[in-house]
Enzyme design. Structure first.
Site, PDB file in Angstrom:
ATOM      1  N   ASP A 246      13.475  -3.116  -5.527  1.00 58.32           N
ATOM      2  CA  ASP A 246      13.870  -3.979  -4.405  1.00 58.32           C
ATOM      3  C   ASP A 246      14.569  -5.202  -5.007  1.00 58.32           C
ATOM      4  OD1 ASP A 246      12.455  -2.542  -2.109  1.00 58.32           O
ATOM      5  OD2 ASP A 246      10.887  -2.759  -3.616  1.00 58.32           O
TER       6      ASP A 246
ATOM      7  N   GLY B 282       0.812  -1.214   0.000  1.00 55.17           N
ATOM      8  CA  GLY B 282       0.000   0.000   0.000  1.00 55.17           C
ATOM      9  C   GLY B 282       0.844   1.262   0.000  1.00 55.17           C
TER      10      GLY B 282
ATOM     11  N   GLN C 227       7.894  -8.853   8.210  1.00 50.10           N
ATOM     12  CA  GLN C 227       9.106  -8.345   7.569  1.00 50.10           C
ATOM     13  C   GLN C 227       9.619  -7.045   8.184  1.00 50.10           C
ATOM     14  OE1 GLN C 227       6.956  -8.056   3.704  1.00 50.10           O
ATOM     15  NE2 GLN C 227       8.228  -6.254   3.365  1.00 50.10           N
TER      16      GLN C 227
ATOM     17  N   GLY D  33       5.224   4.240  -9.007  1.00 46.97           N
ATOM     18  CA  GLY D  33       6.005   3.008  -9.200  1.00 46.97           C
ATOM     19  C   GLY D  33       5.083   1.792  -9.170  1.00 46.97           C
ATOM     20  N   HIS D  34       4.211   1.733  -8.176  1.00 46.01           N
ATOM     21  CA  HIS D  34       3.242   0.641  -8.103  1.00 46.01           C
ATOM     22  C   HIS D  34       2.316   0.678  -9.336  1.00 46.01           C
ATOM     23  CE1 HIS D  34       3.969   1.408  -3.656  1.00 46.01           C
ATOM     24  NE2 HIS D  34       4.208   0.109  -3.729  1.00 46.01           N
TER      25      HIS D  34
ATOM     26  N   GLN E  66      15.151  -8.467  -3.059  1.00 52.22           N
ATOM     27  CA  GLN E  66      13.850  -9.139  -2.907  1.00 52.22           C
ATOM     28  C   GLN E  66      13.471  -9.869  -4.197  1.00 52.22           C
ATOM     29  OE1 GLN E  66      10.293  -7.268  -0.988  1.00 52.22           O
ATOM     30  NE2 GLN E  66       9.673  -6.854  -3.080  1.00 52.22           N
TER      31      GLN E  66
ATOM     32  N   LEU F 279       0.376   3.564  -2.125  1.00 51.23           N
ATOM     33  CA  LEU F 279       0.731   3.381  -3.536  1.00 51.23           C
ATOM     34  C   LEU F 279       1.179   4.688  -4.182  1.00 51.23           C
ATOM     35  CD1 LEU F 279      -2.164   0.990  -4.655  1.00 51.23           C
ATOM     36  CD2 LEU F 279       0.125   0.388  -3.805  1.00 51.23           C
TER      37      LEU F 279
ATOM     38  N   GLY G  21       9.096  -5.230  -8.598  1.00 49.33           N
ATOM     39  CA  GLY G  21       9.932  -4.132  -9.074  1.00 49.33           C
ATOM     40  C   GLY G  21      11.415  -4.387  -8.842  1.00 49.33           C
TER      41      GLY G  21
END
Ligand code: AMP
Length: 273
Positions: free
Chosen positions: A139, A21, A51, A26-27, A142, A23, A136
């Site tokens: 990160d 969220g 996390q 990028g999102h 990730q 947002l 993305g």
């Protein structure tokens, strides 16, 4: 766009974009990419407590649900999944371990962070059963860990990566940028300037030196690491590493910022993203 609070309301086979969220554009770019691939696009919003290594950071994480729904709707999301914690963690969830790549760089700074990430993402995949999922490059560590997770445990799922969306001065969009004061926001451009300097360097050694020097010239920015790594395994890059990536992380008044940029394989200098 339909807003649902349980994956049980959703059929299998979507293109999926998980988020926490708050947002931003990028999102939105991930949602648009998803919609270009599928008529059935599910975005999730779940701020995953597993996390966050400290409760203060979790508490301070921005939450903007009404605006999020607007951005998701405008960017082609067909179903917005906003699960309760009880759906994701019904009590009996086995915590996944991210492994060695989860313990270095971001993982070294944030103990257990990537274990939390792979645990939540595998729960989301288990519940939703998507055919594609988009993450993305912002990160990057990730992304590498999610690709590994899918290879090991979700073999029919395609993981798609998406480029980093930036402000006009190069700062990567991040939900955490809202927490930057005006002076911090100006100082934050040091990260992109350092990545670009690595980009223009002629050798790995000078790229590393340039990044560290530029970061040291911004007194507000507390550098954690500036490194060039091998994209495949996150080991320190050498001249024979074919896919090199510059990575930077640091703090601005208690706000952690991370960014990265691909290096150009032929010259050892990065191509601007
Ligand atoms: P988050 O909500 O921060 O967990 O991010 C959800 C997804 O959006 C992740 O796959 C991120 O890598 C991606 N993302 C975050 N910031 C950006 C950005 N500036 N450009 C593109 N994707 C991003």
């Amino acid at each position: 766009m339909k807003i649902v609070d349980s994956a049980a309301e959703l059929a299998d086979g979507c293109t999926f974009v998980p988020t926490m969220g708050a947002l931003h554009a990028g999102h939105a770019s991930l949602f648009q990419l998803a919609r270009s691939k599928s008529e059935f696009v599910v975005a999730s919003i779940f701020v995953n407590p597993l996390q966050f290594e400290n409760s203060k950071d979790l508490e301070l994480y921005p939450r903007t649900p009404e605006r999020d729904a607007e951005i998701a709707r405008e960017s082609g999301v067909t179903h917005l999944w906003m699960p309760q914690e009880s759906e994701i963690y019904p009590g009996s969830v086995v915590k996944r371990v991210a492994g060695p790549i989860g313990e270095i760089f971001e993982g070294a700074n944030r103990t257990g962070h990537f274990d939390g990430v792979v645990t939540v993402v595998s729960r989301l995949f288990d519940l939703l059963k998507p055919t594609q999922a988009i993450f993305g490059e912002k990160d990057f560590q990730q992304l590498v860990l999610i690709k590994k997770l899918a290879k090991e445990s979700f073999t029919n799922l395609e993981i798609i990566s998406a480029p980093t969306i930036r402000e006009s001065d190069g700062l990567a969009l991040s939900s955490r940028n809202i927490r930057l004061s005006e002076s911090d926001r100006k100082a934050a451009t040091v990260i992109y300037r350092a990545l670009k300097a690595a980009n223009e360097s002629k050798s790995l050694e000078s790229a590393r030196e340039a990044m560290r020097l530029i970061c040291s010239q911004e007194p507000l920015f507390k550098l954690d690491y500036a490194e060039i790594i091998d994209e495949e395994n996150f080991e320190i890059a050498t001249d024979s590493t074919s896919k090199q990536r510059a990575i930077i992380a640091g703090w601005l008044n208690g706000v952690r910022l991370i960014d990265n940029m691909q290096m150009n394989p032929s010259t050892g200098s990065a191509g601007v993203q």
